[in-house]
Design a protein around this motif. Structure first.
Motif, PDB file in Angstrom:
ATOM      1  N   GLN A 108     -11.935 -43.061  14.227  1.00 28.43           N
ATOM      2  CA  GLN A 108     -12.309 -43.747  13.220  1.00 28.43           C
ATOM      3  C   GLN A 108     -13.161 -42.926  12.138  1.00 28.43           C
ATOM      4  O   GLN A 108     -12.743 -42.978  10.920  1.00 28.43           O
TER       5      GLN A 108
ATOM      6  N   ASN B 145     -10.558 -46.780   9.165  1.00 27.65           N
ATOM      7  CA  ASN B 145     -10.251 -48.045   9.858  1.00 27.65           C
ATOM      8  C   ASN B 145      -8.956 -48.148  10.356  1.00 27.65           C
ATOM      9  O   ASN B 145      -8.386 -48.818  11.167  1.00 27.65           O
ATOM     10  N   TRP B 146      -7.902 -47.689   9.432  1.00 26.92           N
ATOM     11  CA  TRP B 146      -6.468 -47.700   9.860  1.00 26.92           C
ATOM     12  C   TRP B 146      -6.100 -47.008  10.948  1.00 26.92           C
ATOM     13  O   TRP B 146      -5.382 -47.281  11.742  1.00 26.92           O
TER      14      TRP B 146
ATOM     15  N   GLY C 104      -7.364 -48.887  13.743  1.00 26.64           N
ATOM     16  CA  GLY C 104      -6.612 -49.893  13.862  1.00 26.64           C
ATOM     17  C   GLY C 104      -5.170 -49.469  15.027  1.00 26.64           C
ATOM     18  O   GLY C 104      -4.778 -50.264  15.873  1.00 26.64           O
TER      19      GLY C 104
END
Length: 464
Positions: free
Chosen positions: A357, A362-363, A366
């Motif tokens: 991260q 954040n992607w 995820g």
């Protein structure tokens, strides 16, 4: 009373994790490496040629069996497991993961080759087997029939417990933990529903599912890891030096040698980091590649392979892929993240995801969280196949299989909502006990393992 029970439990676990398991893996690995002359198997040209030598009529290909075995280890093993090892044992634990993998190659070859050698065939023409059958039929030549059956039964029970605790509870807990902001109970219901759907599809078709899930996710993980590692190449030499120096903890060794007695020596090593590095490096390494504990041979035994030798080489490939490549990438990403952003100071349980991260945002977090969840799901399916094989050792009746499936589904949901601490301890303990038993069997049957190498294509070693 609770403190006393907990203390006794921890002492038993330390005994297996710190003494028996590393010693047995080391001894078994060294003896089998010499017995089968492991350098011959690892010759690059011969090794890759063997992996490509697949019967054209295969229904369950060796690769499908390997993806099932890798499904039982990847994700929580090589992502969450590595971060747990570094948090609990320091960066030196990475060195002991590598050492355990090198010693484990011959061990993995031996257990896979024997599983193929002693496997059975169903009336539908499908192969099944595992170390419990190796113990029963292989040691049956040395022990009485009853003693051999009982020994195989003990291992089957341990394999069954491992599938429920390590395979269901621990995996479900890890998946639910990364699926936030979903409530844990909702993540548990989702995993339970998906697992039930896979059971309805057929436990014997787990290989079809893992063949679709594992390779693609592994490729994505490698690409993301390389992106971070190649962007920080200047840090790699100093990180490698830190890993080696922390693994041996020379101040601890010097202080321990001048101490009085083994107990003081052990305590001193614990304080200075050698024992935690050794303990968590070895145990998390086994948790990652399963070499020596005797579970993944259940997957390998199902392959339509040319001989025990050929599938044994696929077992070595499994260790190389899981620990030497994927676990190393995870460890380097974590160490790079610590050098750049000091992430180890946070003691975050999702340290690996945190490392990705801080570099990708954040992607990327995820993507990695989704991968851990899907890997955990694949692991649950693979471990349920192992548990089903263990039950088949005792009976071919359908009712016990149905009851096991229901219990496993309950464990999947329960694992998502319970505290993971005691489950990790139980998982470590069971894996270590299985490893000690399994390596003793491999040593007793080492001549049969060597025969598969000396005559890789002979009729005596060809089982298919």
């Amino acid at each position: 009373m609770h403190d006393f029970s907990d203390s006794v439990f921890l002492q038993i676990l330390d005994f297996f994790a710190l003494c028996c398991t590393p010693v047995m893996l080391l001894v078994c690995g060294l003896i089998l490496s010499g017995t089968i002359r492991i350098h011959r198997l690892l010759h690059p040209v011969r090794f890759w040629k063997t992996l490509g030598d697949i019967p054209p009529e295969s229904r369950t290909t060796p690769m499908k069996a390997v993806t099932m075995a890798l499904a039982g280890t990847l994700g929580v093993g090589n992502i969450t497991g590595v971060s747990a090892a570094i948090l609990q044992g320091g960066t030196g634990a990475v060195f002991w993961m590598w050492a355990g993998a090198l010693f484990s190659m011959a061990v993995k070859y031996g257990e896979v080759a024997l599983a193929v050698m002693y496997r059975k065939k169903t009336t539908a023409g499908k192969w099944y087997g595992g170390m419990m059958y190796v113990i029963r039929d292989g040691l049956g030549k040395r022990l009485s029939q009853g003693a051999a059956w009982l020994s195989g039964g003990i291992f089957a029970v341990l394999c069954l417990l491992n599938s429920l605790i390590t395979g269901n509870i621990v995996q479900s807990n890890a998946a639910a933990d990364v699926l936030h902001p979903l409530p844990e109970w909702m993540g548990g219901l989702l995993l339970t529903g998906l697992t039930a759907a896979a059971l309805a599809y057929g436990i014997g078709k787990v290989g079809d599912i893992t063949l679709r899930l594992v390779p693609g996710m592994t490729l994505v993980f490698i690409l993301l890891s390389l992106w971070i590692i190649l962007g920080n190449l200047e840090l790699i030499p100093s990180i490698l030096r830190e890993i080696v120096s922390n693994a041996f903890s020379l101040p601890a060794l010097g202080g321990g040698i001048t101490g009085l007695g083994c107990r003081a020596f052990f305590h001193h090593l614990s304080r200075h980091g050698l024992v935690p590095s050794l303990r968590y490096g070895i145990t998390r390494g086994i948790f990652s590649n399963e070499a020596g504990c005797g579970t993944s041979p259940c997957a390998h035994a199902s392959a339509d392979t040319k001989s025990p030798y050929h599938q044994g080489c696929w077992g070595i490939f499994e260790v190389i892929c899981d620990t030497l490549i994927l676990c190393t990438m995870t460890a380097l990403v974590i160490c790079i993240g610590d050098r750049r952003y000091g992430i180890l100071s946070s003691a975050d349980e999702n340290l690996s995801l945190r490392a990705f991260q801080v570099f990708g945002g954040n992607w990327v977090y995820g993507i990695m969280a989704g991968m851990v969840a899907v890997f955990a799901y694949a692991t649950i399916l693979a471990q349920m196949y192992y548990g089903s094989t263990a039950i088949g050792y005792f009976t071919k009746a359908k009712l016990p299989q149905v009851l096991y499936s229901l219990l496993a589904l309950f464990c999947v949901f329960a694992g998502a909502v319970m505290e993971p601490g005691i489950m990790w301890r139980l998982a470590d303990g069971i894996v270590c006990i299985m490893t000690c038993l399994n390596t003793m069997v491999l040593l007793l049957l080492r001549q049969e393992i060597r025969d598969t190498v000396d005559q890789p294509d002979s009729s005596s070693s060809r089982i298919c």
